[in-house]
Scaffold this active site. Structure first.
Site, PDB file in Angstrom:
ATOM      1  CD  GLU A  98      -1.117  -1.466   2.287  1.00 28.39           C
ATOM      2  OE1 GLU A  98      -2.734  -2.868   2.629  1.00 28.39           O
ATOM      3  OE2 GLU A  98      -0.354  -2.359   1.877  1.00 28.39           O
ATOM      4  CG  ASP A 155      -1.449  -3.668   5.767  1.00 27.55           C
ATOM      5  OD1 ASP A 155      -1.032  -3.378   5.216  1.00 27.55           O
ATOM      6  OD2 ASP A 155      -2.551  -2.228   5.723  1.00 27.55           O
ATOM      7  CG  ASP A 170      -6.916  -5.449   7.669  1.00 29.32           C
ATOM      8  OD1 ASP A 170      -6.319  -5.451   5.651  1.00 29.32           O
ATOM      9  OD2 ASP A 170      -7.365  -4.278   7.986  1.00 29.32           O
ATOM     10  CD  GLU A 189     -10.775  -1.076   3.123  1.00 30.91           C
ATOM     11  OE1 GLU A 189     -11.219   0.247   2.351  1.00 30.91           O
ATOM     12  OE2 GLU A 189     -12.110  -1.498   4.346  1.00 30.91           O
ATOM     13  CE1 TYR A 230      -2.521  -3.955   8.928  1.00 31.32           C
ATOM     14  CE2 TYR A 230      -4.598  -4.983   9.652  1.00 31.32           C
ATOM     15  CZ  TYR A 230      -3.895  -3.763   8.687  1.00 31.32           C
ATOM     16  OH  TYR A 230      -4.584  -2.937   7.850  1.00 31.32           O
ATOM     17  NE  ARG A 254      -6.829   0.825  10.182  1.00 30.86           N
ATOM     18  CZ  ARG A 254      -5.368   1.360   9.732  1.00 30.86           C
ATOM     19  NH1 ARG A 254      -4.707   0.153   8.604  1.00 30.86           N
ATOM     20  NH2 ARG A 254      -5.775   2.411   9.285  1.00 30.86           N
ATOM     21  CG  HIS A 311      -5.537 -10.313  11.827  1.00 28.32           C
ATOM     22  ND1 HIS A 311      -5.067 -11.411  11.215  1.00 28.32           N
ATOM     23  CD2 HIS A 311      -5.440  -9.273  11.492  1.00 28.32           C
ATOM     24  CE1 HIS A 311      -5.800 -10.723   9.392  1.00 28.32           C
ATOM     25  NE2 HIS A 311      -6.321  -9.821  10.220  1.00 28.32           N
TER      26      HIS A 311
END
Length: 877
Positions: free
Chosen positions: A7, A79, A81, A83, A295, A297, A342
């Protein structure tokens, strides 16, 4: 070389360092596609969606496509997740549409929970395909937010002028804040008293005890209801000899908190640093991209086994083996709707404390918090000894109690203790007590002589016993930490969305932050009242949490996202359609009813709280201004033009800050504001907008106190210049206004090159002067242009004749303050002498001093000889 896409540039730089020159690592800069920003982008028949690629993203996609031309091996490493999965899916779709990759070309998806060399290389070695259920969960959420935004927001614009938007989750979080504020406003405090005594052991150590029983009866919270009862209780304790009747010590333990997940990290950063959710996540993002933490989130609180062992080793190394429990601690997430679980948020290297890393200040604070919490979560429990001491007189007419604790072994508390949402949560158990033994005499010690409080106090003559008044308190306003905690408890939203939700309701003016507390603005109250009445289901806590459950099932692959969307849209569309026939007047009256306790509180005297205070006939109700704001106005408009700012009565005088809304101008519907500018306070009609780039303004006269200004006086100022009428001789307008040099009347004849301005003696004349007086003042000005200008001076006192030289003396009010006038002499009064207290002798002294300064030098007076010039120094050489 294989092309790895992530990203952000920071993440690309870190990963490139691990993979080396054998890979090309590029950044997509987040999402490369978004829904087209217009109605119809989500097809409610087949749930197809229309996407567009912004201009900036087109360049990113081209760079990726160009890199793939040399090696068509695409690795998507976004990432781990929902998103991140969506970003990878968008990248694949955009590259297919651009023909940067072919349909049969394999695309690898890799995910890692920490950006470390080991984690990245292991992920590259174990690729997978894009997780379709996670993408479907993303599509469902994106479609839901779009459907609510593009269908509910226009209803607000039409039925509630000034409202900006509504959202699927933001409206529910706003409702929480508004309802808490209404609880606070409706709260009726109840008085109660407590009694304390300062006591001393035989060994000279002091401790404080609280009265818990009186006359053999245990005291409940409200048993001492007033000062009289408290005074009797104080006297009862003061008059008796006390001794320790029992000492009870109980061992106890306190276990550490689990490691951080997203919501608890946001809460603790808010409690300990005042760091908002958005700032906390931005800082954590930088720590993650630099490879320092896992991570950020996540809903998970479990920790990888190798990380647990690393934490235990770090604890033993830094604090000793006594701080390492016999077996690792295991944590299970109890949060409602936990999904995408996670690993917890933890350091990637347990041996590195914040001081061992080169970090910016905010990153250092947050990393230190994460590191300490992680280590503490795997440390031994703290061992405490809780002690309760009972003190009483011989007849047991009074009984007092002291509680405290002794920390026998710090355990995890050596490293970290969790913060509190409110420091008042600290209990008496946290106090330390001296050594106290059963049978000890408890002598009263003077300690409260200097005790002060905003509430009443009752002190014993010895100052050793104190009664203190208290009142029950309303529930506290939400902070970002407590709001996130509440949303998490209710199952509303997801950890990754909390920061953006809070930012949205603040940015749109629905909520304001004061300190760390969240206050609903008027517009936020209105939106909540509207949605709670006409879309109650969609701001319901259970409905919103239930929808999250369904979306979690989509993430897990247990539900079809189109079925979820279909069920939601069917009912939601019907609710939107039902509002089509609503009239704005009906909506406003409904909101009046809902907000009546806030807008029109009961006075307690039997009168109608909505009765207009001016005409005493019409009923007050909420109205909307043309600018979109709300105000309270009389129902008999235009016969009665009474208005006041939106909110409870009296708020117009309580608004803080430099800007204060005075009310609404009835004809235009624009708000009237008192503001402060570089030249002082002024009133303004409406706010500055594209449609109203230069709102009407008028400065306050110097003699007007801004704090006393009300709507009527503000409208008077905004009515200037005032036209008195047409001059009877030439038919030209005569106007009054306030200028730099005070109030004046103005008139311009056709033959005049310039208008004639005549000063007025009093500012009020600007609003009251009639035609005859205006014509007279203008005639005097034209007849004596210089003298008329001085007519603005107003006589305050007649002092009689000058005692030595004759001639009238008077105290005058001039442009620059009061002065004494005698013939052509004007002597200013000193600041410490008022016109009312000035004596004749003082006046003569001031006049003589002024006259002496004005006397010209005598003819033929010797001039002071000029100083001789020194000869210039000769230059050397």
């Amino acid at each position: 070389m294989p092309v790895v896409v992530v990203e952000s540039p920071a993440k690309a730089k870190t990963i490139n360092g691990y993979l080396g020159s054998d890979y090309t690592v590029l950044a997509s800069y987040g999402h490369v596609r978004d829904l087209v920003g217009k109605d119809g982008s989500v097809d409610t028949d087949d749930w197809g969606m229309t996407w567009e690629v912004p201009a900036d993203s087109k360049k990113r996609i081209k760079d990726i496509a160009d890199a793939l031309a040399d090696d068509p091996n695409l690795i998507l490493a976004t990432d781990p997740d929902r998103e991140g999965e969506a970003i990878s899916w968008h990248l694949q779709e955009a590259l297919l549409n651009r023909r940067g990759i072919k349909k049969d070309m394999p695309v690898s998806r890799v995910a890692f929970n920490a950006i470390t060399k080991t984690a990245v290389q292991e992920a590259i070695a174990n690729p997978r395909e894009i997780d379709t259920p996670l993408v479907h969960a993303y599509l469902a959420r994106r479609a839901l937010d779009y459907l609510v935004g593009f269908n509910l927001s226009p209803v607000l614009w039409r039925k509630l002028p000034g409202a900006k938007s509504a959202g699927r989750v933001q409206s529910v979080s706003l409702r929480l804040i508004v309802e808490r504020e209404m609880e606070i406003e409706a709260f009726d405090p109840r008085e109660y008293w407590s009694v304390r005594a300062m006591l001393e052991t035989p060994r000279g150590q002091t401790f404080e005890a609280r009265l818990v029983a009186l006359a053999g009866k245990k005291l409940d919270r409200f048993d001492l209801a007033d000062a009289t009862q408290a005074e009797l209780a104080v006297q009862a304790v003061e008059s008796r000899d006390l001794s320790v009747t029992s000492v009870e010590a109980k061992p106890g333990t306190r276990n550490p908190s689990p490691p951080f997940m997203t919501s608890t990290l946001q809460q603790e950063a808010s409690r300990k640093f005042g760091m908002g959710a958005k700032a906390a996540m931005s800082t954590a993002q930088r720590l993650y991209e630099a490879g320092h933490i896992t991570y950020m989130r996540t809903d998970g609180i479990d920790m990888a086994s190798e990380a647990v062992h690393a934490a235990r080793d770090a604890i033993a190394d830094r604090y000793g083996k006594d701080y390492v429990p016999g077996s690792p601690r295991m944590y299970k997430n109890k949060a409602k709707n936990a999904q995408e679980a996670h690993e917890c948020i933890r350091p990637t290297d347990m041996t590195k404390a914040a001081g061992d890393l080169r970090l910016e200040a905010d990153q250092k604070k947050l990393y230190d918090l994460i590191w300490k919490r992680t280590l503490a979560s795997q440390m031994e429990a703290a061992r405490l000894e809780r002690t309760t001491v009972t003190i009483a007189d011989r007849d047991e007419q009074v009984e007092l109690r002291a509680t405290g604790q002794v920390v026998a072994f710090e355990g995890f508390m050596k490293v970290y203790t969790e913060g509190r949402d409110d420091e008042t949560e600290a209990s008496e158990d946290d106090k330390r007590l001296p050594a106290i033994h059963e049978g000890d005499a408890a002598r009263k010690v003077a300690a409260y002589a200097d005790e002060t409080s905003d509430n009443q106090l009752v002190k014993a003559p010895s100052n050793a016993v104190l009664g203190q008044q208290s009142f029950t308190q309303p529930p506290p306003r939400y902070t970002e930490a407590t709001l996130v905690k509440k949303m998490e408890e209710l199952g509303i939203g997801r950890p990754s969305t909390y920061a953006s939700i809070l930012g949205t309701i603040v940015d749109r003016g629905y909520v304001r932050k004061e300190g760390n507390r969240l206050f609903p603005e008027d517009q936020g109250r209105l939106v909540t009242a509207f949605l709670s009445n006409y879309f109650r289901r969609y701001v319901g806590y259970d409905f919103t949490a239930g929808l999250e459950d369904e979306l979690d099932q989509v993430s897990a692959g247990d539900a079809n996202y189109k079925d979820v969307l279909g069920r939601f849209w069917r009912d939601f569309k019907a609710a939107v359609d039902e509002t089509a026939e609503l009239r704005i007047t009906d909506v406003l009256e409904k909101i009046n009813e809902v907000l009546e306790p806030h807008l029109f509180p009961d006075k307690g005297d039997g009168t109608d709280p909505r009765l207009c205070p001016r005409c005493e006939e019409g009923r007050l109700s909420m109205r909307t201004a043309r600018s979109g704001g709300a105000f309270i106005g009389c129902g008999r408009y235009p016969e009665c033009k009474y208005t006041r700012p939106f909110g409870p009565p009296g708020m117009e005088g309580e608004q803080t800050g430099e800007d204060r809304m005075l009310g609404v101008e009835p004809e235009s519907g624009l708000e009237v504001w008192l503001k402060s500018g570089r030249f002082g306070p002024y009133v303004q009609l409406g706010e500055k907008t594209d449609e109203n780039p230069k709102p009407k303004r008028s400065s306050l006269p110097k003699m007007w106190a801004p704090e006393a200004l009300d709507l009527d006086r503000g409208l008077q100022l905004l009515s200037l210049p005032r036209q008195v009428g047409m001059h009877p001789e030439d038919g030209q307008p005569i106007e009054t206004n306030l200028g730099r040099y005070g109030p004046y009347v103005m008139h311009k004849r056709p033959e005049d090159a310039k208008p004639v301005y005549a000063n007025l003696a009093d500012e009020e004349e600007v609003f009251t002067i009639g035609m005859n007086r205006a014509v007279e003042v203008l005639a005097e000005k034209r007849a004596n242009p210089r003298g008329a200008g001085r007519q603005a001076a107003k006589a305050l006192r007649d002092l009689g004749e000058h005692p030595e030289n004759g001639g009238a003396m008077a105290v005058m009010e001039g442009r620059f303050g009061p002065y004494v006038k005698w013939e052509k002499v004007n002597a200013t009064l000193p600041k410490d002498v008022s016109p009312e207290e000035l004596t004749v002798a003082q006046a003569v002294e001031l006049i003589d001093a002024k006259a002496a300064k004005k006397k010209p030098a005598r003819k033929g007076a010797a001039k002071k000889p000029a100083a001789k010039k020194k000869p210039a120094a000769k230059k050397a050489g």
